[in-house]
Motif scaffolding. Structure first.
Motif, PDB file in Angstrom:
ATOM      1  N   GLU A 178      30.701 -23.879  17.537  1.00 52.31           N
ATOM      2  CA  GLU A 178      32.047 -23.589  18.027  1.00 52.31           C
ATOM      3  C   GLU A 178      31.994 -22.764  19.315  1.00 52.31           C
ATOM      4  OE1 GLU A 178      31.087 -22.906  14.775  1.00 52.31           O
ATOM      5  OE2 GLU A 178      32.003 -24.704  13.941  1.00 52.31           O
ATOM      6  N   GLN A 179      31.086 -21.784  19.371  1.00 51.06           N
ATOM      7  CA  GLN A 179      30.946 -20.971  20.573  1.00 51.06           C
ATOM      8  C   GLN A 179      30.477 -21.821  21.747  1.00 51.06           C
ATOM      9  OE1 GLN A 179      28.323 -18.093  18.773  1.00 51.06           O
ATOM     10  NE2 GLN A 179      29.887 -16.490  18.864  1.00 51.06           N
ATOM     11  N   MET A 180      29.558 -22.745  21.498  1.00 52.54           N
ATOM     12  CA  MET A 180      29.093 -23.634  22.571  1.00 52.54           C
ATOM     13  C   MET A 180      30.235 -24.511  23.070  1.00 52.54           C
ATOM     14  SD  MET A 180      26.099 -23.115  23.638  1.00 52.54           S
ATOM     15  CE  MET A 180      25.868 -24.572  24.616  1.00 52.54           C
ATOM     16  N   GLN A 181      31.076 -24.981  22.153  1.00 50.01           N
ATOM     17  CA  GLN A 181      32.207 -25.807  22.566  1.00 50.01           C
ATOM     18  C   GLN A 181      33.181 -25.004  23.423  1.00 50.01           C
ATOM     19  OE1 GLN A 181      32.523 -29.238  22.034  1.00 50.01           O
ATOM     20  NE2 GLN A 181      33.992 -28.854  23.670  1.00 50.01           N
ATOM     21  N   GLU A 182      33.412 -23.742  23.046  1.00 46.52           N
ATOM     22  CA  GLU A 182      34.280 -22.869  23.853  1.00 46.52           C
ATOM     23  C   GLU A 182      33.722 -22.703  25.265  1.00 46.52           C
ATOM     24  OE1 GLU A 182      36.701 -19.235  22.212  1.00 46.52           O
ATOM     25  OE2 GLU A 182      34.713 -19.295  21.272  1.00 46.52           O
ATOM     26  N   ARG A 183      32.415 -22.481  25.359  1.00 44.23           N
ATOM     27  CA  ARG A 183      31.769 -22.325  26.670  1.00 44.23           C
ATOM     28  C   ARG A 183      31.886 -23.599  27.486  1.00 44.23           C
ATOM     29  NH1 ARG A 183      26.244 -19.078  25.002  1.00 44.23           N
ATOM     30  NH2 ARG A 183      27.319 -17.354  23.998  1.00 44.23           N
ATOM     31  N   MET A 184      31.678 -24.748  26.832  1.00 46.86           N
ATOM     32  CA  MET A 184      31.758 -26.025  27.545  1.00 46.86           C
ATOM     33  C   MET A 184      33.194 -26.286  28.018  1.00 46.86           C
ATOM     34  SD  MET A 184      28.690 -26.854  27.725  1.00 46.86           S
ATOM     35  CE  MET A 184      28.885 -28.429  28.499  1.00 46.86           C
ATOM     36  N   GLY A 215      37.848 -15.855  31.959  1.00 48.56           N
ATOM     37  CA  GLY A 215      38.135 -16.832  30.911  1.00 48.56           C
ATOM     38  C   GLY A 215      36.945 -17.195  30.045  1.00 48.56           C
ATOM     39  N   ASN A 216      35.768 -16.689  30.365  1.00 52.60           N
ATOM     40  CA  ASN A 216      34.564 -17.053  29.617  1.00 52.60           C
ATOM     41  C   ASN A 216      34.565 -16.403  28.236  1.00 52.60           C
ATOM     42  OD1 ASN A 216      31.642 -16.834  28.725  1.00 52.60           O
ATOM     43  ND2 ASN A 216      31.437 -18.108  30.521  1.00 52.60           N
ATOM     44  N   PRO A 217      34.194 -17.137  27.193  1.00 51.10           N
ATOM     45  CA  PRO A 217      34.189 -16.583  25.836  1.00 51.10           C
ATOM     46  C   PRO A 217      33.053 -15.597  25.558  1.00 51.10           C
ATOM     47  CG  PRO A 217      33.490 -18.873  25.794  1.00 51.10           C
ATOM     48  CD  PRO A 217      33.924 -18.574  27.206  1.00 51.10           C
ATOM     49  N   ILE A 218      32.172 -15.316  26.515  1.00 49.32           N
ATOM     50  CA  ILE A 218      31.080 -14.369  26.304  1.00 49.32           C
ATOM     51  C   ILE A 218      31.606 -12.979  25.936  1.00 49.32           C
ATOM     52  CG2 ILE A 218      30.827 -13.567  28.700  1.00 49.32           C
ATOM     53  CD1 ILE A 218      27.760 -13.744  28.266  1.00 49.32           C
ATOM     54  N   PHE A 219      32.830 -12.675  26.372  1.00 48.38           N
ATOM     55  CA  PHE A 219      33.406 -11.357  26.101  1.00 48.38           C
ATOM     56  C   PHE A 219      33.700 -11.154  24.618  1.00 48.38           C
ATOM     57  CE2 PHE A 219      34.717 -12.487  30.476  1.00 48.38           C
ATOM     58  CZ  PHE A 219      33.902 -11.590  31.138  1.00 48.38           C
ATOM     59  N   LYS A 220      33.909 -12.261  23.884  1.00 48.39           N
ATOM     60  CA  LYS A 220      34.183 -12.180  22.448  1.00 48.39           C
ATOM     61  C   LYS A 220      32.984 -11.657  21.665  1.00 48.39           C
ATOM     62  CE  LYS A 220      37.533 -15.943  22.403  1.00 48.39           C
ATOM     63  NZ  LYS A 220      37.836 -17.278  21.873  1.00 48.39           N
ATOM     64  N   ILE A 221      31.778 -11.778  22.238  1.00 46.08           N
ATOM     65  CA  ILE A 221      30.572 -11.301  21.544  1.00 46.08           C
ATOM     66  C   ILE A 221      29.962 -10.095  22.259  1.00 46.08           C
ATOM     67  CG2 ILE A 221      30.041 -13.492  20.399  1.00 46.08           C
ATOM     68  CD1 ILE A 221      28.004 -14.054  22.635  1.00 46.08           C
ATOM     69  N   GLY A 222      30.769  -9.414  23.063  1.00 45.29           N
ATOM     70  CA  GLY A 222      30.310  -8.184  23.708  1.00 45.29           C
ATOM     71  C   GLY A 222      29.504  -8.378  24.970  1.00 45.29           C
ATOM     72  N   GLY A 223      29.489  -9.591  25.514  1.00 45.22           N
ATOM     73  CA  GLY A 223      28.751  -9.850  26.739  1.00 45.22           C
ATOM     74  C   GLY A 223      29.542  -9.446  27.966  1.00 45.22           C
TER      75      GLY A 223
END
Length: 113
Positions: A21-27, A94-102
């Motif tokens: 799911e995280q990979m799909q968000e990134r894509m 807009g990148n989802p990396i922020f959801k995991i503290g990146g």
């Protein structure tokens, strides 16, 4: 139009293994940039794990990794086209990396000739 590198950083190596799911968000995020014709270079979106890189300095000193002074893991990068750094920062937000503290470092790229 200028080019900017978005450098993706994580604080935990375990975050480097994203779920499907995280990979799909990134894509999906990347597809949005591509749809705007703002992707200049996909780069290496996944860089090698820590310990698999070396830095060679001018005095022939070799050290581990590219940034031994930081505690973050650089997981990848892309190069985008934007009018200015503010626009590149908006893309990064807009990148989802922020959801995991990146985090994402945004740097202007020198003109390629």
């Amino acid at each position: 139009m200028k080019e900017f590198t978005l450098i993706f950083r994580l604080t935990d190596i375990n975050d480097f293994r994203p779920s499907r799911e995280q990979m799909q968000e990134r894509m999906n995020w990347l597809a949005g940039i591509v749809a705007q014709n703002k992707l200049a270079d996909k780069g290496n979106t996944l860089l090698p794990v820590p310990g698999s890189a070396k830095t060679v300095k001018s005095d022939n000193v070799i050290s581990d990794g590219p940034y031994t002074e930081i505690k973050e893991f650089i997981s990848g990068y892309i190069v985008v086209r934007a009018e200015n750094i503010e626009e590149a920062v908006e893309m990064a937000k807009g990148n989802p990396i922020f959801k995991i503290g990146g985090s994402i470092e945004v740097r202007e790229v020198l003109a390629r000739n």
